[in-house]
Design a protein around this motif. Structure first.
Motif, short mmCIF file in Angstrom:
data_model
loop_
_atom_site.label_atom_id
_atom_site.label_comp_id
_atom_site.label_asym_id
_atom_site.label_seq_id
_atom_site.Cartn_x
_atom_site.Cartn_y
_atom_site.Cartn_z
N LEU A 395 14.11 -2.61 -24.87
CA LEU A 395 14.36 -3.60 -25.92
C LEU A 395 13.10 -4.40 -26.24
O LEU A 395 12.79 -4.68 -27.40
N ALA A 396 12.35 -4.74 -25.20
CA ALA A 396 11.10 -5.48 -25.42
C ALA A 396 10.15 -4.63 -26.26
O ALA A 396 9.51 -5.12 -27.20
N GLY A 397 10.09 -3.34 -25.94
CA GLY A 397 9.22 -2.42 -26.68
C GLY A 397 9.57 -2.38 -28.16
O GLY A 397 8.71 -2.16 -29.02
N ALA A 398 10.85 -2.59 -28.47
CA ALA A 398 11.27 -2.57 -29.87
C ALA A 398 11.18 -3.96 -30.49
O ALA A 398 11.63 -4.18 -31.62
N ARG A 425 18.85 -1.60 -34.27
CA ARG A 425 17.57 -1.25 -33.64
C ARG A 425 17.71 -1.23 -32.13
O ARG A 425 17.10 -0.42 -31.43
N ALA A 426 18.51 -2.15 -31.61
CA ALA A 426 18.70 -2.20 -30.15
C ALA A 426 19.36 -0.90 -29.68
O ALA A 426 18.91 -0.29 -28.70
N ILE A 427 20.37 -0.48 -30.39
CA ILE A 427 21.06 0.75 -29.99
C ILE A 427 20.12 1.95 -30.05
O ILE A 427 20.09 2.79 -29.15
N ARG A 428 19.30 1.98 -31.10
CA ARG A 428 18.35 3.11 -31.21
C ARG A 428 17.36 3.11 -30.05
O ARG A 428 17.07 4.15 -29.46
N ALA A 429 16.87 1.92 -29.72
CA ALA A 429 15.88 1.83 -28.63
C ALA A 429 16.51 2.28 -27.30
O ALA A 429 15.89 2.99 -26.51
N ILE A 430 17.74 1.88 -27.08
CA ILE A 430 18.41 2.23 -25.82
C ILE A 430 18.70 3.74 -25.78
O ILE A 430 18.51 4.41 -24.77
N TYR A 431 19.14 4.28 -26.91
CA TYR A 431 19.43 5.71 -26.98
C TYR A 431 18.17 6.52 -26.67
O TYR A 431 18.18 7.48 -25.90
N ARG A 432 17.07 6.08 -27.27
CA ARG A 432 15.80 6.78 -27.05
C ARG A 432 15.44 6.78 -25.57
O ARG A 432 15.11 7.81 -24.99
N GLU A 433 15.54 5.61 -24.96
CA GLU A 433 15.12 5.49 -23.56
C GLU A 433 16.01 6.29 -22.61
O GLU A 433 15.53 7.02 -21.75
N PHE A 434 17.31 6.15 -22.77
CA PHE A 434 18.21 6.71 -21.76
C PHE A 434 18.71 8.11 -22.06
O PHE A 434 19.16 8.81 -21.18
N ILE A 435 18.69 8.50 -23.31
CA ILE A 435 19.26 9.82 -23.63
C ILE A 435 18.22 10.78 -24.20
O ILE A 435 17.98 11.84 -23.65
N GLU A 436 17.55 10.33 -25.25
CA GLU A 436 16.59 11.23 -25.89
C GLU A 436 15.42 11.57 -24.97
O GLU A 436 15.07 12.73 -24.80
N ASN A 437 14.82 10.54 -24.39
CA ASN A 437 13.63 10.78 -23.59
C ASN A 437 13.94 10.96 -22.09
O ASN A 437 13.04 10.92 -21.26
N ASP A 438 15.21 11.08 -21.80
CA ASP A 438 15.57 11.17 -20.40
C ASP A 438 15.18 12.54 -19.84
O ASP A 438 15.62 13.56 -20.33
#
Ligand code: ASP
Length: 440
Positions: A395-398, A425-438
């Protein structure tokens, strides 16, 4: 194996869709009890038959002529009947319905006809028995669903029935009048029948390939969740993810029956399996993300509040007296916040403020509006380290400021509060971190 299969409105909206349903049922003899919804939308601005029935009935109640509306509803079914090449006439059924509408048989009766008629059509198409839900789904005289009686009656009635179509959404009161569940309630019927017949699985066929890890309006083509527990699903649906009617979980849960969400348009996809418990490890640390906007917080500062016994109770009592339910209560040594739905709070705010002054005499009291809550949910978090850290970093990164963070003690969820405007934006950032880039 014994399977109960429920099909949603979009799976039965046209003859073409009904043919897919027929193929699904015929391809597996274990699919023995079939629960249809009413025909849903064929295209995005189409009208569901249930909505047509409600508005037709409202017209009848006002004494207006409904023959044209009845004809339009009859046409929806006729189109399906013709498309399937069936020799079935619903003329007599429609004559009875029109008569009952004129005699004001009730809105529930009206709405239930969508499932009732679709059940007749589907049973005719499949060449199997039709059992009217009013025989097996029972409500008490106050209109509350009678789970025990229904379970006994339904089990007995289906004991020697090999295959049957039982319409969803409604049942009967002791005097025989029709009562429906709330909207989307065919999911509940399927679950009740699964429990009564002790199905091995309750298949719920819809138009998506399962529960999605995130709202598809926010992330395009989000991942489908393979396995989710009832509890995880409950957390996700409470926070806004919708797949099933929320009351549909309880009957199958009482028997430990898994629910399989499947896609009628992609029958080879495995869909999502909803289970009581599983040793299968989740694909990612988090199973899904969900969230809702429209919250506000009431924060109270008071020095030494931690030593004042009963402080929290007195604060919450003020909300109770104003009939406001609270969502979360993050607290610090000298501060205590209460998160509530802004809509519910807005017209009572001054009463609450006055009540809080009287109850706890705060040093400071402030309100913050337009907050959103985002939940990350997952049974995998319990055994993972650093989840909260990753969440905050993402979230900080976003560039998103976290207003509040709350981890449930079951370690099944972490909830963050952000500004409404940062929600997506928060949901997108979390999705990226935990699912997309996991990497896992
Ligand atoms: N047909 C009803 C509705 O539109 C019930 C259902 O589809 O589950 O709400």
């Amino acid at each position: 194996m014994l399977k109960v299969t429920k099909f949603g409105g979009s799976s039965l909206a046209s003859a073409e869709q009904m043919k897919k349903v027929g193929e699904i049922i015929r391809s597996d003899p274990d699919r023995r009890y079939i629960v249809p919804s009413a025909p849903g939308k064929r295209y995005s601005d189409d009208t569901k038959v249930t909505d047509m029935l409600y508005s037709c009935y409202d017209k009848a109640s006002e004494g207006q002529d409904i023959s044209e509306d009845i004809r339009r509803i009859a046409d929806r079914y006729q189109e399906i009947i013709d498309g399937l090449g069936l020799k079935l006439s619903l003329d007599e059924e429609f004559a009875v319905i029109e008569d009952y509408f004129r005699r004001r048989a009730g809105r529930d009766y009206a709405a239930s006809r969508g499932e009732y008629l679709n059940g007749i059509v589907l049973a005719n198409y499949l060449g199997c028995r039709f059992i009217d839900a009013k025989e097996v789904i029972l409500f008490d005289a106050h209109g509350n669903f009678d789970a025990t009686l229904t379970n006994d009656v339904c089990r007995e009635r289906l004991r020697n029935v090999v295959k049957a179509v039982i319409p969803g959404f409604y049942g009967a009161m002791p005097d025989g009048s029709i009562k429906t569940f709330s909207r989307g309630g065919s999911d509940i019927t399927g679950s009740i029948i699964s429990r009564a017949v002790r199905a091995n699985v309750y298949e719920n066929w819809t138009d998506v390939s399962g529960c999605l890890a995130c709202d598809p309006h926010i992330i395009e083509n989000p991942e489908v969740i393979e396995t989710v527990t009832y509890r995880e699903l409950r957390e996700l649906s409470y926070m806004g993810a919708s797949v099933l009617h929320e009351d549909a979980i309880f009957p199958v849960r009482a028997e430990g029956i898994p629910i399989n969400i499947r896609n009628t348009n992609r029958p080879n996809d495995n869909g999502t399996l909803i289970v009581e418990s599983t040793v299968r490890s989740p694909r990612h640390v988090i199973t899904g993300i969900a969230g809702r906007t429209g919250f506000c917080s009431v924060t109270i500062d008071k020095a030494m509040m931690n030593s004042e016994i009963g402080f929290g109770r007195r604060v919450l009592q003020v909300f109770e007296e104003n009939e406001i339910s609270f969502e979360h209560t993050p607290s610090g040594i000298d501060t205590f916040s209460v998160l509530v739905h802004q809509e519910e709070f807005a017209n009572k705010e001054q009463d609450v403020i006055a009540g809080l002054h009287r109850a706890v005499n705060p040093d400071n009291l402030y309100l913050e509006s337009d907050l959103a809550l985002v939940a990350i949910v997952g049974r995998g978090m319990k055994n993972a380290r650093g989840t909260a850290g990753r969440l905050c970093t993402a979230l900080a990164g976003a560039g998103i400021n976290i207003k509040m963070i709350d981890q449930g003690s079951s370690e099944l969820n972490i909830i963050v509060g952000v500004q409404n405007e940062d929600f997506r934006r928060a949901i997108r950032a979390i999705y990226r971190e935990f699912i997309e880039n996991d990497a896992k």
